[in-house]
Design a protein around this motif. Structure first.
Motif, short mmCIF file in Angstrom:
data_model
loop_
_atom_site.label_atom_id
_atom_site.label_comp_id
_atom_site.label_asym_id
_atom_site.label_seq_id
_atom_site.Cartn_x
_atom_site.Cartn_y
_atom_site.Cartn_z
N ALA A 187 5.98 5.38 3.32
CA ALA A 187 5.46 6.63 2.73
C ALA A 187 5.83 7.46 1.09
CB ALA A 187 6.38 8.25 3.69
N PRO A 188 4.70 7.65 0.85
CA PRO A 188 4.31 8.81 -0.11
C PRO A 188 5.40 9.06 -1.15
CG PRO A 188 2.23 9.12 0.83
CD PRO A 188 3.74 8.16 1.78
N GLY A 189 6.12 9.53 -0.24
CA GLY A 189 7.63 10.39 -0.58
C GLY A 189 8.78 9.35 -0.27
N GLY A 190 9.00 7.67 -0.27
CA GLY A 190 9.73 7.24 -0.16
C GLY A 190 10.59 6.94 0.70
N GLU A 191 9.96 7.31 2.89
CA GLU A 191 10.77 7.14 3.32
C GLU A 191 10.26 6.00 3.61
OE1 GLU A 191 8.62 9.73 3.03
OE2 GLU A 191 9.68 11.46 3.56
N ILE A 192 10.52 5.21 4.11
CA ILE A 192 11.14 3.72 4.83
C ILE A 192 10.78 3.53 6.37
CG2 ILE A 192 11.75 0.91 4.60
CD1 ILE A 192 13.28 1.91 2.21
N ARG A 193 10.71 2.83 7.03
CA ARG A 193 10.09 2.70 8.45
C ARG A 193 9.86 1.09 8.30
NH1 ARG A 193 4.56 4.61 11.74
NH2 ARG A 193 3.71 2.96 10.32
N HIS A 227 -1.50 -11.32 8.87
CA HIS A 227 -3.10 -11.94 7.85
C HIS A 227 -3.95 -10.75 8.19
CE1 HIS A 227 -1.30 -15.67 6.49
NE2 HIS A 227 -1.32 -15.34 7.42
N LEU A 228 -3.97 -10.08 9.16
CA LEU A 228 -5.43 -9.06 9.35
C LEU A 228 -5.08 -8.15 8.58
CD1 LEU A 228 -7.29 -7.79 11.70
CD2 LEU A 228 -5.05 -6.40 12.29
N PHE A 229 -3.75 -8.02 8.07
CA PHE A 229 -4.34 -7.07 6.97
C PHE A 229 -4.13 -7.85 5.62
CE2 PHE A 229 -1.09 -4.83 9.73
CZ PHE A 229 -1.65 -3.48 9.66
N ASP A 230 -4.63 -8.62 5.32
CA ASP A 230 -5.06 -9.08 4.44
C ASP A 230 -6.78 -8.86 4.01
OD1 ASP A 230 -3.17 -10.79 3.38
OD2 ASP A 230 -3.83 -12.60 4.24
N GLN A 231 -7.04 -7.85 5.30
CA GLN A 231 -8.82 -7.82 4.84
C GLN A 231 -8.80 -5.79 4.64
OE1 GLN A 231 -11.72 -9.32 6.16
NE2 GLN A 231 -9.52 -10.65 7.11
N PRO A 243 -5.11 0.35 12.25
CA PRO A 243 -4.54 -0.65 11.28
C PRO A 243 -5.00 -0.09 9.74
CG PRO A 243 -6.18 -1.98 12.58
CD PRO A 243 -5.06 -0.32 13.49
N ARG A 244 -6.38 0.79 9.66
CA ARG A 244 -7.07 0.59 8.89
C ARG A 244 -6.14 1.84 8.36
NH1 ARG A 244 -13.03 2.11 12.34
NH2 ARG A 244 -11.02 2.84 13.42
N ARG A 245 -6.08 2.79 8.82
CA ARG A 245 -4.72 4.01 8.05
C ARG A 245 -3.43 3.53 7.23
NH1 ARG A 245 -5.08 8.96 12.49
NH2 ARG A 245 -4.16 9.94 10.43
N ILE A 246 -3.75 2.36 7.48
CA ILE A 246 -1.98 1.44 7.20
C ILE A 246 -2.27 0.08 6.28
CG2 ILE A 246 0.26 0.87 7.78
CD1 ILE A 246 -0.22 1.66 10.78
N GLU A 247 -1.26 1.43 5.24
CA GLU A 247 -0.93 -0.18 4.62
C GLU A 247 0.38 -0.49 3.82
OE1 GLU A 247 -3.30 -1.28 2.87
OE2 GLU A 247 -5.10 -0.38 2.74
N PRO A 248 1.01 -1.81 4.47
CA PRO A 248 2.44 -1.90 4.16
C PRO A 248 2.91 -2.47 3.05
CG PRO A 248 0.54 -2.85 5.95
CD PRO A 248 0.10 -2.05 5.65
N ALA A 249 3.82 -2.33 3.09
CA ALA A 249 4.34 -2.57 1.27
C ALA A 249 4.77 -4.21 2.09
CB ALA A 249 5.83 -1.58 1.54
#
Length: 346
Positions: free
Chosen positions: A174-180, A80-84, A142-148
């Motif tokens: 990632a913008p190039g489509g790579e999955i983590r 829920h942190l990423f809801d912010q 987490p401020r630099r990450i936007e999870p899919a």
């Protein structure tokens, strides 16, 4: 969080005579296929076939432990942190979520409150969760990450008909489509010689995504919040093909055990934390320690258990005489703190 999203979660109803889950739930709705396997249940069978039986076939209840519940709480806060909005994903924001998430958990499972003798014990336990959250912020921003996706339910079917399922803590694209694939662990990282099980879980997820979407994830990332270490691994198709063969062989072993009613206990260190010691043959006298003489659920176990003996690995003669060392594979990247290899996802 792995396959289960709450500490008290239990699998669905079992099919009589089948080693997997039922195709229909109690209310008549569709459920998981009977030939179904998750990484947690696969790990149970690898650890101890009898534990698999207790959890999947017998559906024996297990009391929640403070460590498991704390893991559930920390996972919920990070989800829920990423809801912010990105600027608001700070340590202070994470700490502010601990109280509401704990209240939600106890509302859903009131028995969790009985884990603590008094308010002081509960406060110390919550403080431990806060320490893990602070440690998370030393590993990534987490401020630099936007999870899919967060708490992503994945399902895939192999060519054999075996159904794979699980929940991924976080999926980054990632913008190039790579999955983590990212998995949070609230324990400490294991020594390198014992990290195979954790990586098997991640390869299991990667296999499911590959078979469902046709794309091999570029990065598997384990974040150990117990000691602030990250383990990263980059799989390829050969890795996932090997994992697929292992999963298929594991399922065949489960089916054989079910057909033969042969669920052998495998004593080890994990027995110290097992909730089923009272009915496990491994803790009975030697003349009763037979996997075919298990009591029915609810029947008391024999008294005077003998001390456990350390399990010794047994090798067949051919294995002793033949070098079966597999070819070397790239070793996972283990490091403390953030690293440059994740920049493409930020």
């Amino acid at each position: 969080m792995g396959d289960e999203t709450t500490a008290g979660a239990s699998p669905g109803p079992a099919v009589p005579g089948a080693p997997g889950e039922a195709p229909v739930t109690a209310d008549g709705t569709a459920a998981r296929p009977a030939r179904s396997l998750s990484p947690s249940r696969a790990g149970d069978f690898l650890t101890c076939p009898l534990l698999y039986r207790f959890r999947v076939i017998d559906r024996l209840p297990e009391p929640p432990s403070p460590a498991a519940v704390r893991g559930t709480l920390v996972h919920a806060v990070l989800e829920h942190l990423f809801d912010q909005p990105a600027p608001g994903r700070t340590p202070q924001a994470a700490h502010s979520l601990v109280g509401p998430e704990w209240e939600r958990l106890t509302a859903e499972e009131p028995e969790l409150a009985s884990l603590f003798a008094d308010e002081a014990e509960l406060a110390a336990w919550l403080e431990g969760a806060g320490v893990m959250l602070d440690r998370y912020f030393t590993l990534e921003d987490p401020r630099r990450i936007e999870p899919a996706h967060r708490e992503l339910s994945i399902e895939a079917e192999l060519a054999s008909g075996l159904h794979l399922r699980g929940y991924i803590d976080r999926l980054d694209v990632a913008p190039g489509g790579e999955i983590r694939i990212v998995d949070y662990k609230t324990g400490t990282s294991p020594p390198e010689e014992f990290e195979a099980r954790a990586l098997f879980q991640m390869r299991f997820y990667a296999l499911a995504i590959w078979r469902a979407q046709g794309r091999v994830p570029s990065m598997l990332q384990l974040m150990y919040l117990g000691n602030g270490e990250i383990v990263r691994y980059q799989p390829d198709e050969s890795d996932l093909l090997a994992t697929e063969r292992k999963v298929e062989a594991l399922w065949q072993a489960i089916e054989r055990a079910h057909q033969r009613r042969d669920w052998r206990p495998r004593p080890g260190r994990v027995c110290e934390w097992c909730a089923h010691q009272a009915i496990c043959p491994a803790s009975w006298p030697r003349f009763l320690a037979s996997p075919r003489r298990l009591p029915r659920p609810g029947r008391p176990a024999p008294s005077r258990p003998l001390p456990r003996r350390r399990a010794r690995p047994r090798l067949r003669a051919r294995e002793r005489l033949t070098d079966r060392t597999p070819p070397a594979r790239p070793r996972p990247d283990r490091r403390r703190g953030p690293g440059s290899t994740v920049s493409r996802y930020e």
